[in-house]
Design a protein around this motif. Structure first.
Motif, PDB file in Angstrom:
ATOM      1  N   SER B 112       0.855  -1.200   0.000  1.00 47.51           N
ATOM      2  CA  SER B 112       0.000   0.000   0.000  1.00 47.51           C
ATOM      3  C   SER B 112       0.885   1.242   0.000  1.00 47.51           C
ATOM      4  N   VAL B 113       0.424   2.253  -0.702  1.00 47.87           N
ATOM      5  CA  VAL B 113       1.153   3.526  -0.774  1.00 47.87           C
ATOM      6  C   VAL B 113       0.226   4.611  -0.232  1.00 47.87           C
ATOM      7  N   GLU B 114       0.719   5.356   0.739  1.00 47.04           N
ATOM      8  CA  GLU B 114      -0.098   6.380   1.394  1.00 47.04           C
ATOM      9  C   GLU B 114       0.569   7.739   1.220  1.00 47.04           C
ATOM     10  N   VAL B 115      -0.223   8.739   0.892  1.00 41.53           N
ATOM     11  CA  VAL B 115       0.312  10.095   0.711  1.00 41.53           C
ATOM     12  C   VAL B 115      -0.213  10.965   1.847  1.00 41.53           C
ATOM     13  N   GLY B 166       9.021   6.871   3.100  1.00 44.71           N
ATOM     14  CA  GLY B 166       9.431   5.888   4.120  1.00 44.71           C
ATOM     15  C   GLY B 166       8.791   4.545   3.824  1.00 44.71           C
ATOM     16  N   ILE B 167       9.591   3.487   3.883  1.00 42.26           N
ATOM     17  CA  ILE B 167       9.054   2.139   3.684  1.00 42.26           C
ATOM     18  C   ILE B 167       8.955   1.490   5.055  1.00 42.26           C
ATOM     19  N   TYR B 168       7.731   1.231   5.491  1.00 46.23           N
ATOM     20  CA  TYR B 168       7.504   0.605   6.796  1.00 46.23           C
ATOM     21  C   TYR B 168       6.903  -0.777   6.547  1.00 46.23           C
ATOM     22  N   GLY B 169       7.765  -1.758   6.433  1.00 48.41           N
ATOM     23  CA  GLY B 169       7.289  -3.110   6.115  1.00 48.41           C
ATOM     24  C   GLY B 169       6.685  -3.130   4.734  1.00 48.41           C
ATOM     25  N   SER B 170       5.374  -3.378   4.678  1.00 46.37           N
ATOM     26  CA  SER B 170       4.712  -3.465   3.378  1.00 46.37           C
ATOM     27  C   SER B 170       4.021  -2.161   2.997  1.00 46.37           C
ATOM     28  N   LYS B 171       4.277  -1.127   3.752  1.00 42.20           N
ATOM     29  CA  LYS B 171       3.581   0.135   3.516  1.00 42.20           C
ATOM     30  C   LYS B 171       4.591   1.234   3.162  1.00 42.20           C
ATOM     31  N   SER B 272     -27.764   1.918  11.586  1.00 41.41           N
ATOM     32  CA  SER B 272     -26.396   1.734  11.083  1.00 41.41           C
ATOM     33  C   SER B 272     -26.036   0.259  11.120  1.00 41.41           C
ATOM     34  N   ILE B 273     -25.060  -0.087  10.334  1.00 43.64           N
ATOM     35  CA  ILE B 273     -24.606  -1.484  10.304  1.00 43.64           C
ATOM     36  C   ILE B 273     -23.088  -1.508  10.176  1.00 43.64           C
ATOM     37  N   LEU B 274     -22.477  -2.454  10.881  1.00 41.27           N
ATOM     38  CA  LEU B 274     -21.019  -2.556  10.874  1.00 41.27           C
ATOM     39  C   LEU B 274     -20.592  -3.703   9.960  1.00 41.27           C
ATOM     40  N   ARG B 275     -19.709  -3.405   9.047  1.00 41.83           N
ATOM     41  CA  ARG B 275     -19.176  -4.424   8.135  1.00 41.83           C
ATOM     42  C   ARG B 275     -17.649  -4.473   8.305  1.00 41.83           C
ATOM     43  N   SER B 276     -17.138  -5.665   8.509  1.00 43.53           N
ATOM     44  CA  SER B 276     -15.685  -5.815   8.667  1.00 43.53           C
ATOM     45  C   SER B 276     -15.140  -6.631   7.506  1.00 43.53           C
ATOM     46  N   ARG B 277     -13.934  -6.326   7.140  1.00 42.23           N
ATOM     47  CA  ARG B 277     -13.276  -7.139   6.119  1.00 42.23           C
ATOM     48  C   ARG B 277     -11.787  -7.204   6.403  1.00 42.23           C
ATOM     49  N   LEU B 278     -11.202  -8.258   5.889  1.00 37.84           N
ATOM     50  CA  LEU B 278      -9.774  -8.478   6.075  1.00 37.84           C
ATOM     51  C   LEU B 278      -9.090  -8.216   4.745  1.00 37.84           C
ATOM     52  N   SER B 279      -8.085  -7.391   4.756  1.00 40.88           N
ATOM     53  CA  SER B 279      -7.354  -7.102   3.527  1.00 40.88           C
ATOM     54  C   SER B 279      -5.988  -7.777   3.634  1.00 40.88           C
ATOM     55  N   VAL B 280      -5.785  -8.796   2.827  1.00 42.08           N
ATOM     56  CA  VAL B 280      -4.505  -9.520   2.816  1.00 42.08           C
ATOM     57  C   VAL B 280      -3.834  -9.216   1.484  1.00 42.08           C
ATOM     58  N   PHE B 281      -2.663  -8.613   1.542  1.00 40.27           N
ATOM     59  CA  PHE B 281      -1.974  -8.072   0.360  1.00 40.27           C
ATOM     60  C   PHE B 281      -2.922  -7.086  -0.322  1.00 40.27           C
ATOM     61  N   THR B 282      -3.413  -7.388  -1.521  1.00 39.40           N
ATOM     62  CA  THR B 282      -4.369  -6.459  -2.140  1.00 39.40           C
ATOM     63  C   THR B 282      -5.759  -7.075  -2.215  1.00 39.40           C
ATOM     64  N   ALA B 283      -5.905  -8.297  -1.686  1.00 40.27           N
ATOM     65  CA  ALA B 283      -7.211  -8.974  -1.750  1.00 40.27           C
ATOM     66  C   ALA B 283      -8.047  -8.627  -0.523  1.00 40.27           C
ATOM     67  N   PRO B 316       1.391  -6.975   5.574  1.00 35.64           N
ATOM     68  CA  PRO B 316       0.363  -6.690   4.563  1.00 35.64           C
ATOM     69  C   PRO B 316      -1.013  -7.249   4.935  1.00 35.64           C
ATOM     70  N   VAL B 317      -1.347  -7.235   6.193  1.00 34.91           N
ATOM     71  CA  VAL B 317      -2.658  -7.724   6.645  1.00 34.91           C
ATOM     72  C   VAL B 317      -3.342  -6.574   7.399  1.00 34.91           C
ATOM     73  N   ARG B 318      -4.525  -6.202   6.932  1.00 37.21           N
ATOM     74  CA  ARG B 318      -5.243  -5.086   7.567  1.00 37.21           C
ATOM     75  C   ARG B 318      -6.667  -5.511   7.902  1.00 37.21           C
ATOM     76  N   TYR B 319      -7.144  -5.035   9.030  1.00 36.26           N
ATOM     77  CA  TYR B 319      -8.519  -5.317   9.447  1.00 36.26           C
ATOM     78  C   TYR B 319      -9.293  -4.003   9.295  1.00 36.26           C
ATOM     79  N   ILE B 320     -10.270  -4.025   8.405  1.00 33.25           N
ATOM     80  CA  ILE B 320     -10.986  -2.790   8.071  1.00 33.25           C
ATOM     81  C   ILE B 320     -12.427  -2.897   8.577  1.00 33.25           C
ATOM     82  N   ARG B 321     -12.831  -1.939   9.383  1.00 35.19           N
ATOM     83  CA  ARG B 321     -14.210  -1.892   9.906  1.00 35.19           C
ATOM     84  C   ARG B 321     -14.903  -0.685   9.286  1.00 35.19           C
ATOM     85  N   THR B 322     -15.988  -0.941   8.618  1.00 30.05           N
ATOM     86  CA  THR B 322     -16.740   0.148   7.990  1.00 30.05           C
ATOM     87  C   THR B 322     -18.124   0.205   8.621  1.00 30.05           C
TER      88      THR B 322
END
Lengths: 103, 398
Positions: B112-115, B166-171, B272-283, B316-322
């Motif tokens: 992931s690339v963050e600006v 800055g490269i911080y692991g996979s980010k 409201s409703i909470l949806r979670s997803r796991l982002s592994v690499f780009t999937a 490269p593993v992220r837990y995203i809660r929307t």
């Protein structure tokens, strides 16, 4: 010549200071630098750390007595726990109400 | 306290119950054998529970015999006990080892690339410029030439005055700092005029070269000629010069903002409703059934938790809660007072964008109520540089 004693009648005599302690006072050094006595830290009313603890004399949920060499430290309170004890360092946690020093 | 506790978990510890009448002596004997104890609690009249390291449990035997206390294990905690329990499950251990090996291997790639820090330059433009230079998700981080990337970014965007990648692991985090663009300066050898940069009143005029066309105290409009670079005299004839002058003035700004008395707005219904997803690499792996957003109109708030071993190594593993908040269109009626407040707030925001409040010398603000809206208008005079250079375009002779 007659000497006047300023101490009130019946009051306990102040503890005698050792030679090293007197030298430390003269040089304005803290006691912990020149003497090897116990070092006690109290964090609010919830925790007390005693460095230089020689042993546990008594342990109860409401009372902890620790030997620190020439005297004993008595901690009174509620739900007292010894959260750590090793190598002369003892940590007492709980609701500390009273701390006493005696033989 | 975190590290001692972590060490105890890794090394393994036991909670024991000590039953007897000489418990204090038992503890003192343990201390003499350099066996640290912690978490000591009085559980009965002649019973205390405490923790000690698993490896040192054998040392308990001698003090227990001397003092006549009975020691009983209550709990076994820590990694050695866990490994012992699952010692026969080789497949699980292999899978776990493979998983960590794969995650570590894949951490060598940028996922992931963050600006951060950009205001005027769009993050998408920066990302596309970096992509052309080779920084994109899936690229091995060791193959990146960071210095060259930073240099290319600075040369591609003149607005960016400082950058750090800055490269911080996979980010990859691209920090940028934008600067103010300097005014365009006409070269000294090029003939030019000086014109008004904005509407205003000239308060100070010092001409070094050229012919002044206005006087101090005169009102000018934007683009008006202030100092001419065309000199015409009977002796030398007509000649072109590089006009130079210090011109300060009161710059005049007129701003306006409107706020309607009623308008259609999107308002949250409370559902409201909470949806979670796991982002592994780009999937993305959804951790829910059905549609991501079950509402027709909604507002989404997202929180991302990155898995990292420590701050410097982001895996490269992220837990995203929307959280999706349901919305519906509602016609909101405003009182005149609220509409005035809204219009004034918009006007203040425009003022902040247009000029620096420190240079403000005079301001007049009015509000005007019409049938369906409130209009806030403001007129301002600010101290500042009134001039800008404008090159003289020479027409080629035919």
């Amino acid at each position: 010549m007659k000497q006047h004693n300023s101490m009130a009648p019946g009051a306990a005599a102040p503890p005698k200071r050792g030679f090293m302690q007197r030298v430390g006072r003269a040089l304005e050094l803290p006691d912990t630098v020149v003497t090897s006595g116990p070092y006690i830290e109290i964090h609010g009313t919830g925790e007390m750390v005693v460095e230089g603890c020689k042993g546990i004399l008594d342990y109860d949920g409401n009372l902890v007595r620790l030997s620190v060499g020439r005297f004993a430290v008595t901690v009174l309170g509620e739900k007292l726990e010894i959260t750590h004890y090793s190598d002369g360092s003892c940590t007492v946690a709980g609701e500390i109400r009273n701390i006493g020093f005696g033989v | 306290m975190f590290f001692p506790r972590l060490f105890n978990i890794i090394a393994g510890y036991v909670r024991v119950s000590v039953h007897g009448y000489f418990i204090e002596r038992f503890i003192n004997l343990l201390a003499g054998l350099h066996v640290p104890v912690w978490g000591m609690k009085r559980t009965g009249k002649a019973e205390v529970s405490m923790c000690l390291r698993a490896r040192q449990f054998r040392k308990v035997r001698m003090p227990a015999r001397k003092t006549g206390v009975r020691v009983r294990i209550l709990k076994k905690r820590g990694l050695p006990f866990l490994l012992y329990r699952y010692r026969k499950r080789k497949g699980m251990a292999l899978g776990l080892a493979l998983f960590f090996a794969l995650v570590f291997y894949m951490s060598a790639f940028v996922w992931s690339v963050e600006v951060t820090g950009n205001k005027d330059v769009a993050a998408a433009d920066i990302l596309s410029a970096l992509e052309k230079q080779g920084l994109r998700p899936g690229k091995p981080s060791f193959s990146l030439d960071i210095d060259r990337l930073e240099y290319e970014l600075l040369t591609s965007f003149p607005q960016i005055i400082w950058t750090h990648i800055g490269i911080y692991g996979s980010k990859a985090v691209v920090e940028v700092k934008e600067g103010r663009m300097p005014p365009q300066i006409v070269p000294e050898d090029m003939p030019c005029n000086i014109v008004a940069a904005a509407d205003g009143v000239v308060t100070r005029l010092t001409v070094y070269q050229g012919e002044a066309k206005v006087k101090e105290g005169e009102a000018v409009s934007k683009g008006q000629l202030l100092v001419s670079g065309v000199l015409d005299s009977k002796v030398t004839g007509m000649r072109l010069v590089h006009a130079s002058a210090d011109i300060e003035g009161q710059l005049r700004y007129v701003l306006s903002a409107e706020h309607p008395l009623s308008r259609e707005e999107l308002v949250r219904t409370g559902q409201s409703i909470l949806r979670s997803r796991l982002s592994v690499f780009t999937a993305n792996i959804p951790l829910y059934w059905g549609k991501a957003a079950p509402y027709e109109l909604f507002e989404a708030e997202e929180t991302v938790k990155e898995l990292s071993l420590w701050k410097g190594l982001v895996l490269p593993v992220r837990y995203i809660r929307t959280t999706f908040y349901e919305q519906w269109r509602q016609t909101v009626e405003y009182t005149v007072d609220d509409a005035v407040k809204g219009a004034m707030a918009l006007l203040y925001a425009k003022e902040k964008e247009t000029f620096d409040s420190a240079s403000l010398e005079y301001a007049q603000r009015n509000t005007c109520l019409s049938d369906d809206k409130v209009t806030a208008e403001g007129e301002y005079l600010c101290a500042g540089v009134l001039s800008r250079q404008e090159p003289i375009e020479l027409q080629p002779e035919e």
